[in-house]
Every structure is written in structure tokens, then in C-alpha cells.
Write an enzyme that holds these catalytic residues in place. Structure first.
Site, PDB file in Angstrom:
ATOM      1  N   GLY A 256       0.856  -1.173   0.000  1.00  0.00           N
ATOM      2  CA  GLY A 256       0.000   0.000   0.000  1.00  0.00           C
ATOM      3  C   GLY A 256       0.892   1.222   0.000  1.00  0.00           C
ATOM      4  O   GLY A 256       2.103   1.113   0.227  1.00  0.00           O
TER       5      GLY A 256
ATOM      6  N   CYS B  20       8.087  -0.855   5.494  1.00  0.00           N
ATOM      7  CA  CYS B  20       7.471   0.344   4.926  1.00  0.00           C
ATOM      8  C   CYS B  20       8.409   0.931   3.883  1.00  0.00           C
ATOM      9  O   CYS B  20       9.623   0.998   4.112  1.00  0.00           O
ATOM     10  CB  CYS B  20       7.230   1.361   6.042  1.00  0.00           C
ATOM     11  SG  CYS B  20       6.499   2.903   5.472  1.00  0.00           S
ATOM     12  N   LEU B  21       7.853   1.376   2.761  1.00  0.00           N
ATOM     13  CA  LEU B  21       8.688   1.986   1.714  1.00  0.00           C
ATOM     14  C   LEU B  21       9.376   3.242   2.237  1.00  0.00           C
ATOM     15  O   LEU B  21      10.431   3.620   1.733  1.00  0.00           O
ATOM     16  CB  LEU B  21       7.827   2.328   0.495  1.00  0.00           C
ATOM     17  CG  LEU B  21       7.179   1.150  -0.241  1.00  0.00           C
ATOM     18  CD1 LEU B  21       6.310   1.657  -1.388  1.00  0.00           C
ATOM     19  CD2 LEU B  21       8.223   0.168  -0.756  1.00  0.00           C
TER      20      LEU B  21
ATOM     21  N   HIS C 260      -0.206   6.552   8.220  1.00  0.00           N
ATOM     22  CA  HIS C 260       0.552   7.508   7.397  1.00  0.00           C
ATOM     23  C   HIS C 260      -0.215   8.829   7.254  1.00  0.00           C
ATOM     24  O   HIS C 260       0.394   9.900   7.217  1.00  0.00           O
ATOM     25  CB  HIS C 260       0.802   6.947   5.993  1.00  0.00           C
ATOM     26  CG  HIS C 260       1.985   6.025   5.914  1.00  0.00           C
ATOM     27  ND1 HIS C 260       3.261   6.428   6.236  1.00  0.00           N
ATOM     28  CD2 HIS C 260       2.089   4.725   5.526  1.00  0.00           C
ATOM     29  CE1 HIS C 260       4.109   5.418   6.054  1.00  0.00           C
ATOM     30  NE2 HIS C 260       3.417   4.368   5.632  1.00  0.00           N
TER      31      HIS C 260
HETATM   32 ZN    ZN Z   1       4.292   2.557   5.151  1.00  0.00          ZN
END
Ligand code: ZN
Length: 207
Positions: free
Chosen positions: A48, A101-102, A147
Site C-alpha cells: 500500500g 514500509c517503503l 501515514h
Molecule cells: Zn508505510
């Protein structure tokens, strides 16, 4: 267009995103934002991505899980766009999961997430949408929603000992977590239910 993903330490990741206004639904700007989020999520193999991660403080995120090399144990989720999502926690059961997480490159961390949640949101066209998620999928939704409130999984660690370098994760924790994830998947056999409502929707008991 694939966008640059902001990383831990960037102040824009800490902004609280603003709701998308009524007159923004269906606008070129919002549709472009969503297209960029999808392109970026897919290019980087995210499960996501939220608008705040590309520096846009709007309450929008996209999710999609197929066979994901970053998260091989995650149940599938069809591509879904959530605008102005609202969380409802269903029960106080939690699951302990290891997240990545990116925006937090090369780290993984163990966090506690609610096991069953409901998100109501809008589609980009302004149609209402309900997602019921359980187990790992519930965790994914809570991660993305965080986020939009300027939070990262690193804010939810019980202690710094629960933060692992990717190399240590692979060496010491991945096999164990794979087994734990499979147990969670077994405990929650229906990880995601998505209901698109036809507008205007109205419960039967309202006259
Ligand atoms: Zn993330």
C-alpha cells in the site's frame, strides 16, 4: 508516474493529511495523484502507499496485494483506493506482526495491531466504500491509515529491540514470522471484504 517516496526523517511524513473536499472528487488533480500512487506502489512492491509518502497531505491511500516479494505471507487484496477513510475497531483482539514500509527502507519492526477493523471511505468518484479486514490485512490498513496521521510503524514499537535491520530480519526472524503469519491467516480465513455501495444508499430502517 512513479514518484519519489519520502523516507524516515522527512518532515512531510509527519504532516496530518487533510480530507479531500467534495469538489475535489473526480478532479484531474486527485485522479492524477491516485494514478501516481498506484504506479509507485507497484514499482516498489509496496502492499500500500499513502499520499503523505509522496509529499501530498491529502487523506488518500491505495492498497493492493498479489504475490508480493516483500511480503510473501500477506493475503491477497484487490487494488483499492480509499479517500477520506475512517477507522472503526471491531473488538479488542490484537495481532503481533512484523511490518516494513517503503518510507522506512531496510528496516522491519514488530508492532501490535487490532485484529479486526472496518474502514469506511469514498472511492475517487465519491461513492461510499466499506472494507472489513481481519488479521494481516487489518494490520495493512492500520499501517496505511497511520501515514495519513503522520505516524510510521517505528512510532508503534514497544521497544527499540523490536526494530530489525533487513539483514537481521532475514537471518533471525523471517522464518519464525512466516510461521506466525500463517497461523494468523488460519485464524482469520476471511481477511478482506469490500463492499461498494450504490449511491444513494440508505439503511432500510431509515424513512
Ligand atoms: Zn508505510
Amino acid at each position: 508516474m512513479i514518484r519519489n517516496v519520502l523516507e524516515l526523517g522527512h518532515p512531510k511524513l509527519r504532516e496530518i493529511a487533510q480530507e479531500v473536499a467534495q469538489d475535489e472528487f473526480g478532479s484531474t488533480e486527485i485522479l492524477q495523484l491516485i494514478e501516481d500512487l498506484i504506479d509507485t506502489m507497484r514499482a516498489r512492491h509496496g502492499a500500500g502507499i499513502a499520499a503523505t509518502q509522496i509529499g501530498i497531505a491529502k487523506r488518500v491511500f491505495v492498497i493492493e496485494v498479489n504475490d508480493n516479494p516483500r511480503y510473501p505471507y500477506k493475503p491477497k487484496i484487490p487494488l483499492t483506493v480509499l479517500v477520506n477513510p475512517q477507522l472503526r475497531i471491531l473488538g479488542d483482539e490484537t495481532v503481533s506482526v512484523i511490518e516494513g514500509c517503503l518510507s522506512v527502507p531496510d528496516l522491519r519492526g514488530r508492532v501490535e495491531r487490532f485484529a479486526q477493523v472496518e474502514l469506511t471511505a469514498m472511492t475517487p468518484e465519491g461513492q461510499p466504500l466499506t472494507l472489513r479486514a481481519r488479521g494481516l490485512s487489518a494490520g495493512t490498513l492500520q499501517h496505511e491509515l497511520d501515514h495519513l496521521d503522520g505516524l510510521l510503524f517505528t512510532d508503534r514499537l514497544e521497544s527499540s529491540e523490536h526494530l530489525y535491520s533487513k539483514a537481521n530480519y532475514e537471518l533471525f526472524f523471517a522464518a519464525d514470522f512466516q510461521r506466525q503469519a500463517e497461523a494468523i491467516n488460519k485464524a482469520y480465513p476471511e481477511p478482506i471484504e469490500i463492499t461498494k455501495h450504490v449511491w444513494p444508499s440508505r439503511p432500510n430502517n431509515v424513512s
